[in-house]
Motif scaffolding. Structure first.
Motif, PDB file in Angstrom:
ATOM      1  N   SER A 162      -4.545   2.740  -5.035  1.00 44.71           N
ATOM      2  CA  SER A 162      -3.895   3.188  -3.799  1.00 44.71           C
ATOM      3  C   SER A 162      -2.588   3.911  -4.087  1.00 44.71           C
ATOM      4  CB  SER A 162      -3.675   2.004  -2.852  1.00 44.71           C
ATOM      5  OG  SER A 162      -2.928   0.984  -3.469  1.00 44.71           O
ATOM      6  N   LEU A 192      -3.900   7.817   2.666  1.00 40.58           N
ATOM      7  CA  LEU A 192      -3.046   7.862   1.475  1.00 40.58           C
ATOM      8  C   LEU A 192      -3.018   9.244   0.835  1.00 40.58           C
ATOM      9  CD1 LEU A 192      -3.931   4.489  -0.300  1.00 40.58           C
ATOM     10  CD2 LEU A 192      -1.938   5.014   1.117  1.00 40.58           C
ATOM     11  N   LYS A 293       4.534   5.531   2.770  1.00 42.94           N
ATOM     12  CA  LYS A 293       3.154   5.075   2.592  1.00 42.94           C
ATOM     13  C   LYS A 293       3.066   3.638   2.115  1.00 42.94           C
ATOM     14  CE  LYS A 293       0.976   9.575   1.950  1.00 42.94           C
ATOM     15  NZ  LYS A 293       0.180  10.451   1.045  1.00 42.94           N
ATOM     16  N   ILE A 297       0.088   0.751   2.213  1.00 38.95           N
ATOM     17  CA  ILE A 297      -0.484   0.221   0.971  1.00 38.95           C
ATOM     18  C   ILE A 297      -0.344  -1.291   0.862  1.00 38.95           C
ATOM     19  CG2 ILE A 297      -0.153   0.196  -1.545  1.00 38.95           C
ATOM     20  CD1 ILE A 297       0.599   3.170  -1.349  1.00 38.95           C
ATOM     21  N   GLY A 320      -5.198  -2.678  -1.211  1.00 36.57           N
ATOM     22  CA  GLY A 320      -3.857  -2.265  -1.599  1.00 36.57           C
ATOM     23  C   GLY A 320      -3.078  -3.333  -2.346  1.00 36.57           C
TER      24      GLY A 320
END
Length: 328
Positions: A162, A192, A293, A297, A320
């Motif tokens: 990830s 992602l 992000k 994650i 993640g």
């Protein structure tokens, strides 16, 4: 006294429990840390469940990484109150690790937290994200650029995968994500930055020595047939980075990709990686990873849930990164 997960093995019985430990029992080191956050990595899950002989001595506190605040230091690089990160160096395997409220370690194992990171950010990235950065740096050192084509990321919904996707997409690479849970994870992986998502079954069977040229580079955490087939499908002069064995330690391949297409297979070790490379990797993470992000994650659990979550991680039920709030 402080709280810690303790792994022990007595009379053949392997146990992992949340318990209290005396500070006087801490192992030798020249820096004491008040641990703020740790994480749950694949290796930690193996250690907690006993599914693989990760732990080298007993009793052991698992946790191959942590972020915390220096509480005492006899090392010239670190002073009281400083925020530091630890990844690897056998911590959580042969030296007491990060799934505890306190740690005592060798100062040479530490790196400072980058200025733009909150402590929780550092563990949303953790050893998995730091390993992903080492893989990407290896691709770059071998000359792989976005113009050369797609990068394959295997085990894409896991911790390494990830973070690798998030970094690669920010750097301008076109990413194909390989996952065994395409229906459940496709939206997550595209969020992602993955352009394409393919099922693990495309690469997990017995393959041919060479396949159609597809990838300019590969970030692999799976090993076994997936790694062999990734190599077979890599373009002329491409680079495959190998950093994991989630699918097995074997490598049922031929030399064909290496001697007929000039493919490079680059091994990535995050545990004993030199300090200079670690510092570079963390500075690159500070500049090349979109911290926004991290909320996508990573998710957070308290220390008390780390033992039960370990089995879920090994069974492929975790997406993640897992941040462990040591003091929750």
């Amino acid at each position: 006294m402080f709280k810690a997960i303790i792994i022990d093995k007595k009379d053949g019985n392997y146990t992992a429990t949340l318990d209290e430990v005396s500070e006087q029992e801490l192992m030798p080191g020249d820096v004491d840390i008040e641990v703020l956050y740790s994480t749950l990595n694949y290796k930690d899950a193996l250690a907690i469940t006993g599914k693989s002989p990760v732990v080298r001595s007993f009793p052991m506190i698992p946790g191959i990484d942590f972020v915390g605040k220096v509480s005492a230091s006899n090392h010239s690089d670190y002073e009281r109150g400083q925020l530091v990160i630890l990844n690897g160096w056998g911590v959580g395997e042969k030296h007491w690790g990060g799934l505890a409220q306190k740690a005592r370690v060798n100062g040479e194992w530490l790196v400072p937290v980058p200025a733009n990171f909150e402590p929780k950010d550092a563990m949303a990235i953790g050893t998995a994200g730091y390993t992903a950065m080492l893989c990407i740096m290896a691709l770059e050192r071998h000359g792989v650029t976005p113009e050369q084509g797609e990068i394959l990321v295997t085990g894409a919904a896991g911790g390494v995968g990830s973070v690798a996707i998030a970094i690669l997409s920010k750097l301008g690479f076109s990413v194909t994500a390989l996952s065994g849970r395409v229906e459940q994870e496709s939206q997550f992986l595209k969020q992602l930055g993955a352009q394409n998502v393919i099922h693990r079954s495309e690469l997990e069977g017995v393959g041919k020595p060479l396949a159609k040229e597809r990838w300019a580079g590969v970030v692999d955490v799976v090993g076994s047939h997936v790694l062999a087939n990734a190599c077979a499908g890599t373009k002329y002069g491409g680079v495959v980075t190998a950093c994991g064995l989630a699918g097995g330690m074997d490598f049922p391949a031929t030399v064909a990709p290496f001697i007929l297409r000039g493919v490079t297979l680059a091994g990535i070790d995050s545990v004993m990686s030199p300090k200079a490379l670690r510092l570079e990797a963390w500075q690159r993470l500070a500049s090349d990873l979109d911290l926004n992000k991290l909320g996508v994650i990573a998710h957070e659990i308290p220390l008390a849930e780390a033992i039960s979550t370990a089995a879920d991680l090994l069974n492929g039920k975790v997406r993640g990164r897992i941040i462990v709030d040591i003091n929750a």
